[in-house]
Design an enzyme around this catalytic site. Structure first.
Site, PDB file in Angstrom:
ATOM      1  N   HIS A   1      11.341 -50.211   1.035  1.00 41.25           N
ATOM      2  CA  HIS A   1      11.665 -51.636   1.184  1.00 41.25           C
ATOM      3  C   HIS A   1      13.164 -51.789   0.884  1.00 41.25           C
ATOM      4  O   HIS A   1      13.718 -51.028   0.087  1.00 41.25           O
ATOM      5  CB  HIS A   1      10.833 -52.393   0.148  1.00 41.25           C
ATOM      6  CG  HIS A   1      10.868 -53.867   0.238  1.00 41.25           C
ATOM      7  ND1 HIS A   1      11.894 -54.618  -0.264  1.00 41.25           N
ATOM      8  CD2 HIS A   1       9.976 -54.752   0.759  1.00 41.25           C
ATOM      9  CE1 HIS A   1      11.632 -55.900  -0.058  1.00 41.25           C
ATOM     10  NE2 HIS A   1      10.483 -56.008   0.564  1.00 41.25           N
TER      11      HIS A   1
ATOM     12  N   ASP B   1       8.469 -47.633  -7.124  1.00 43.40           N
ATOM     13  CA  ASP B   1       8.278 -49.017  -6.720  1.00 43.40           C
ATOM     14  C   ASP B   1       6.774 -49.200  -6.486  1.00 43.40           C
ATOM     15  O   ASP B   1       6.226 -48.710  -5.494  1.00 43.40           O
ATOM     16  CB  ASP B   1       9.098 -49.248  -5.442  1.00 43.40           C
ATOM     17  CG  ASP B   1       8.718 -50.542  -4.724  1.00 43.40           C
ATOM     18  OD1 ASP B   1       7.767 -51.215  -5.152  1.00 43.40           O
ATOM     19  OD2 ASP B   1       9.387 -50.860  -3.720  1.00 43.40           O
TER      20      ASP B   1
ATOM     21  N   GLN C   1       3.225 -52.301  -3.888  1.00 45.02           N
ATOM     22  CA  GLN C   1       2.021 -52.290  -3.049  1.00 45.02           C
ATOM     23  C   GLN C   1       0.872 -51.513  -3.689  1.00 45.02           C
ATOM     24  O   GLN C   1      -0.195 -51.394  -3.089  1.00 45.02           O
ATOM     25  CB  GLN C   1       2.346 -51.695  -1.669  1.00 45.02           C
ATOM     26  CG  GLN C   1       3.323 -52.523  -0.873  1.00 45.02           C
ATOM     27  CD  GLN C   1       2.789 -53.920  -0.549  1.00 45.02           C
ATOM     28  OE1 GLN C   1       1.573 -54.137  -0.457  1.00 45.02           O
ATOM     29  NE2 GLN C   1       3.684 -54.880  -0.390  1.00 45.02           N
TER      30      GLN C   1
ATOM     31  N   LYS D   1       1.865 -59.857  -6.198  1.00 48.87           N
ATOM     32  CA  LYS D   1       1.141 -58.976  -5.272  1.00 48.87           C
ATOM     33  C   LYS D   1      -0.129 -58.432  -5.922  1.00 48.87           C
ATOM     34  O   LYS D   1      -0.810 -57.574  -5.365  1.00 48.87           O
ATOM     35  CB  LYS D   1       2.047 -57.832  -4.822  1.00 48.87           C
ATOM     36  CG  LYS D   1       3.211 -58.337  -3.969  1.00 48.87           C
ATOM     37  CD  LYS D   1       3.942 -57.212  -3.308  1.00 48.87           C
ATOM     38  CE  LYS D   1       5.319 -57.587  -2.857  1.00 48.87           C
ATOM     39  NZ  LYS D   1       5.360 -58.161  -1.508  1.00 48.87           N
TER      40      LYS D   1
HETATM   41  N1  PMP Z   1       8.933 -53.059  -2.639  1.00 49.38           N
HETATM   42  C1  PMP Z   1       7.876 -53.178  -1.839  1.00 49.38           C
HETATM   43  C2  PMP Z   1       7.186 -51.944  -1.339  1.00 49.38           C
HETATM   44  C3  PMP Z   1       7.434 -54.459  -1.464  1.00 49.38           C
HETATM   45  O1  PMP Z   1       6.380 -54.587  -0.661  1.00 49.38           O
HETATM   46  C4  PMP Z   1       8.123 -55.589  -1.944  1.00 49.38           C
HETATM   47  C5  PMP Z   1       7.707 -56.988  -1.529  1.00 49.38           C
HETATM   48  N2  PMP Z   1       7.481 -57.133  -0.165  1.00 49.38           N
HETATM   49  C6  PMP Z   1       9.194 -55.396  -2.803  1.00 49.38           C
HETATM   50  C7  PMP Z   1       9.572 -54.119  -3.129  1.00 49.38           C
HETATM   51  C8  PMP Z   1       9.937 -56.558  -3.397  1.00 49.38           C
HETATM   52  O2  PMP Z   1       9.095 -57.222  -4.256  1.00 49.38           O
HETATM   53  P1  PMP Z   1       9.467 -58.683  -4.790  1.00 49.38           P
HETATM   54  O3  PMP Z   1       9.864 -59.469  -3.589  1.00 49.38           O
HETATM   55  O4  PMP Z   1       8.189 -59.156  -5.390  1.00 49.38           O
HETATM   56  O5  PMP Z   1      10.550 -58.514  -5.770  1.00 49.38           O
END
Ligand code: PMP
Length: 411
Positions: free
Chosen positions: A127, A204, A207, A230
């Site tokens: 991400h 991270d 997910q 999430k």
């Molecule tokens: N890493 C991954 C794999 C994600 O799916 C997300 C959210 N889509 C994030 C980081 C960022 O998370 P947040 O927006 O809750 O800070």
């Protein structure tokens, strides 16, 4: 026992008020769970109970409400300690979520310990929030960002990773599961190999939190990041887990109240963990309610959740694969319940809009993984991501919707 029979889906759905509504005249089908999942009543109730009953700033107050709020806040820290099986409760730092957790480590650990010529490794599945903070600190420290390539089915290339590792590698940052493709990465092996090279590892877990067992001691990761929203919790909070000895030697990320022991104009001393990294008034209400999200997950059990969701994923994959115009993106055998796809000749935004007209919420676009989309030679996908409250009947509706779109758009 078959999870489909063991789980009382109607009882679970009854706990999610938002699901019981019509969107564009049709019953809502929510398949955007990888972006944020819905909240059970007990989480929503915890928020109003806090504001109606004991809203107060935490830690420094001696009055009853402040003590009650502090206790509830710290109870969530203990709940999150158990949730990830951290050895020490002070290894749990509250942040705004994964993005802030990664930025905290990149800014604090990265700035303090990276030198010119050092290397940081990320994967092609990341991400943007696990890419950009590393680019910023690498630019500043004249370090290099290296990228592990991803196979055509969306898996981590472990041999390429081994080749990238060297004594120059100082940090490896990868996700536990991919938000765009669902691929579950072999994080234990990744961590082990990084440690052999002398690097620290950040995982991270955005997910993973709602779907996979997380045991930071067993994984032996150095940092693990989670977003509350999430995992059935409120938005605006999450955690950074960090090994105590690393957090202790890291400089503060933000300065302000709460993170200090003593302030004079000549010198300031910093607070002990975890408060050293929690400057300012935190998101008290949402942290308090996050404990109820943990309780919700524990009341079902991660094994049951994974089994149920895997069954949904297998069903969706089978049905989607049977539509000739659909090309699945991300076909690893080892996935959380996420399926991306494209349809030749129909833009993903159009598909998303047409599905929305049928009350079906999917995500479309690059999912904050532009480099990953580039590696597949596409701009974006349609992504359906499933949760414990979804059903096969809802997947049938999705499939019906897609078939109609394909027929409607035929030249
Ligand atoms: N890493 C991954 C794999 C994600 O799916 C997300 C959210 N889509 C994030 C980081 C960022 O998370 P947040 O927006 O809750 O800070």
């Amino acid at each position: 026992m078959n999870a489909t029979t063991a789980i009382d889906i109607e009882k679970i759905r009854a706990q999610f008020p938002v699901l019981h509504q019509k969107v564009n005249g049709k019953p809502l089908i929510y398949f955007d769970n990888a972006a944020t999942n819905q909240k059970p009543k007990q989480v929503i109730d915890a928020l109003s109970k806090y504001y109606e009953g004991y809203n107060a700033n935490i830690h420094r107050g001696i009055h009853t409400l402040a003590e009650k709020a502090t206790k509830a806040f710290e109870e969530t820290r203990h709940a999150m300690q158990q949730f990830v099986n951290a050895k020490h409760v002070e290894e749990i730092i509250f942040t705004r979520g994964v993005t802030e957790s990664i930025n905290l480590v990149a800014s604090s650990y990265g700035r303090a310990f990276l030198k010119e010529g050092d290397e940081v490794i990320v994967s092609g599945l990341e991400h943007h929030s696990n890419i950009v903070p590393w680019q910023i600190v690498c630019d500043e420290k004249k370090a290099k960002l290296k990228v592990i390539p991803i196979s055509e089915i969306g898996e981590f290339n472990i041999d390429a990773y081994r080749k990238l590792l060297s004594t120059k590698t100082k940090i490896v940052a990868v996700n536990h599961a991919s938000n765009s493709l669902g691929t579950i990465n072999p994080v234990k092996e990744i961590i082990h190999l990084a440690h052999d090279a002398g690097a620290v590892v950040l995982i991270d877990g955005a997910q993973a939190a709602a779907h996979l067992e997380i045991d930071v001691q067993d994984l032996d990761c150095d940092f693990y990041c989670i977003s509350s929203h999430k995992m059935y919790g409120p938005t605006g909070t999450g955690i950074l887990y960090g090994k105590k000895h690393l957090l202790e030697k890291m400089p503060p990320y933000m300065g302000g109240g709460e993170m200090i022991k003593e302030v004079t104009f000549a010198k300031t001393t910093y607070n002990d963990l975890p408060y050293k990294f929690e400057a300012g008034t935190p998101n008290i209400a949402d942290v308090v309610a996050l404990k109820e999200a943990v309780n919700f997950i524990n009341s079902i059990g991660k094994d049951q959740i994974a089994e149920y969701e895997n069954d949904l994923l297998a069903y969706a994959v089978e049905k989607l694969s049977a539509i000739p115009a659909v090309r699945l993106i991300g076909t690893s055998k080892n996935k959380v319940a996420v399926q991306s796809f494209v349809i030749n000749g129909i833009h993903h935004f159009d598909i998303g809009q047409m599905l929305d007209a049928r009350g079906i919420a999917v995500r479309t676009g690059h999912h904050c993984t532009q480099p990953l989309m580039d590696s597949f030679g596409i701009e974006g996908t349609v992504r359906a991501s499933f949760s414990i409250y979804n059903t096969k009947e809802e997947i049938d509706e999705l499939i019906e919707g897609i078939k109609r779109i394909v027929n409607f758009m035929k030249p």
